[in-house]
Design an enzyme around this catalytic site. Structure first.
Site, PDB file in Angstrom:
ATOM      1  N   HIS A 138      -3.420  -7.046   9.075  1.00 10.09           N
ATOM      2  CA  HIS A 138      -4.301  -7.004   7.912  1.00 10.09           C
ATOM      3  C   HIS A 138      -3.567  -6.261   6.812  1.00 10.09           C
ATOM      4  O   HIS A 138      -3.098  -5.149   7.005  1.00 10.09           O
ATOM      5  CB  HIS A 138      -5.626  -6.316   8.238  1.00 10.09           C
ATOM      6  N   CYS A 139      -3.470  -6.892   5.647  1.00 12.10           N
ATOM      7  CA  CYS A 139      -2.645  -6.319   4.575  1.00 12.10           C
ATOM      8  C   CYS A 139      -3.533  -5.801   3.450  1.00 12.10           C
ATOM      9  O   CYS A 139      -4.277  -6.575   2.839  1.00 12.10           O
ATOM     10  CB  CYS A 139      -1.695  -7.394   4.048  1.00 12.10           C
TER      11      CYS A 139
END
Ligand SMILES: [Zn+2]
Ligand SMILES: [Zn+2]
Length: 289
Positions: A138-139
């Site tokens: 998850h960025c």
């Protein structure tokens, strides 16, 4: 302390990060174009220097367009979620909601949080609170998960940001040194100095950290591994999705060379390369799937 609540907080932070990215671009634009190279282009009579300024301004704008295009494509593209027909299979399979449920799709896992089956290489994201196909991580920078359908766009965003920040560092270096020596002698224009120092230091920090990140992802792409799977791979055994460097690259970037550096896929690639849809993945012929 509830860790999942902390993860949901990251999502809110994400929207703030988009503003941060835009501010960073604006500061760099002001320092490189408005403050340094545009004045050189219009104010000097030296032909070679004008040509250099013209080239720098052109390359800066080209990389900026590619960077923003890749960035917003990565932000807006759904990395992929478990489709409806997988849910129906769960109902058919019945009450035994266990990991490793076998169907014609191969061995499927089970996510206790979504109460749903998951295709191979799919993982649950605690921030998005759903299962994401071929999840990488998850960025917070793109306020999105990086998965099967937007991994290429994320990598292009890394690449163009690296090239843009590298250009910024190189073309700001002469003024950075000059401004500093002048500042020590007669403290010239503090606002220009501030934007120059801020842009230079930020760009330098990004160049160095992006270089590490790009090297890491190059090795992941070349072995067809996600950041999550690095921990799943066991020492000596050949990774079952490792099809060889060229094919591994095509599994992410597609087969059409003209599209490799664009945040797009050709229709043929989207149709023929199953890993881009995130549900089925070819495995090495010498290893049982
Ligand atoms: Zn899940
Ligand atoms: Zn996520």
């Amino acid at each position: 302390m509830n860790l999942f609540r902390f993860c949901s907080g990251l999502k809110v932070l994400g929207y703030f990060v988009i503003l941060l990215v835009i501010t960073f671009v604006a500061v760099s634009y002001y320092a490189v174009v408005v403050n340094t190279w545009w004045p050189i282009l219009i104010e000097n009579n030296h032909r070679a220097l004008s040509a250099l300024a013209c080239l720098i301004i052109f390359v800066f704008h080209f990389l900026l367009i590619m960077l923003l295009w890749s960035y917003f494509t990565a932000v807006c593209t759904d990395p992929g979620s478990v489709p409806e027909h997988f849910r129906r299979e769960l109902v058919v399979v019945g009450d035994s909601l266990e990991a490793g449920t076998s169907t014609e799709q191969g061995a499927l896992g089970y996510c206790p949080k979504c109460r749903n089956v998951k295709p191979p290489r799919c993982h649950h994201c605690s921030v998005c609170q759903r299962c994401v196909l071929k999840m990488d991580h998850h960025c917070v920078w793109i306020v999105n998960c990086v998965g099967a359908r937007n991994y290429k766009f994320f990598l292009l965003f890394l690449l163009y940001t690296f090239l843009e920040t590298l250009l910024d560092v190189v073309v700001l270096l002469p003024s950075f040194i000059e401004f500093f020596s002048q500042a020590i002698k007669r403290s010239s224009s503090p606002s220009q100095l501030a934007s120059l120092v801020l842009a230079f230091v930020l760009n330098l920090a990004f160049v160095l950290s992006l270089l590490c990140f790009i090297v890491m992802h190059l090795s992941l792409v070349s072995t067809n591994t996600t950041s999550v799977e690095v921990h799943e791979k066991s020492g000596d055994v050949r990774w079952k999705y490792d099809l060889g460097k060229r094919k591994n690259f095509e599994q992410v970037f597609g087969k059409k060379k003209a599209f490799w550096l664009l945040p797009l896929y050709s229709k043929d690639d989207l149709h023929n390369i199953t890993s881009l849809q995130g549900l089925e993945f070819p495995t090495r012929s010498d290893i049982d799937p």
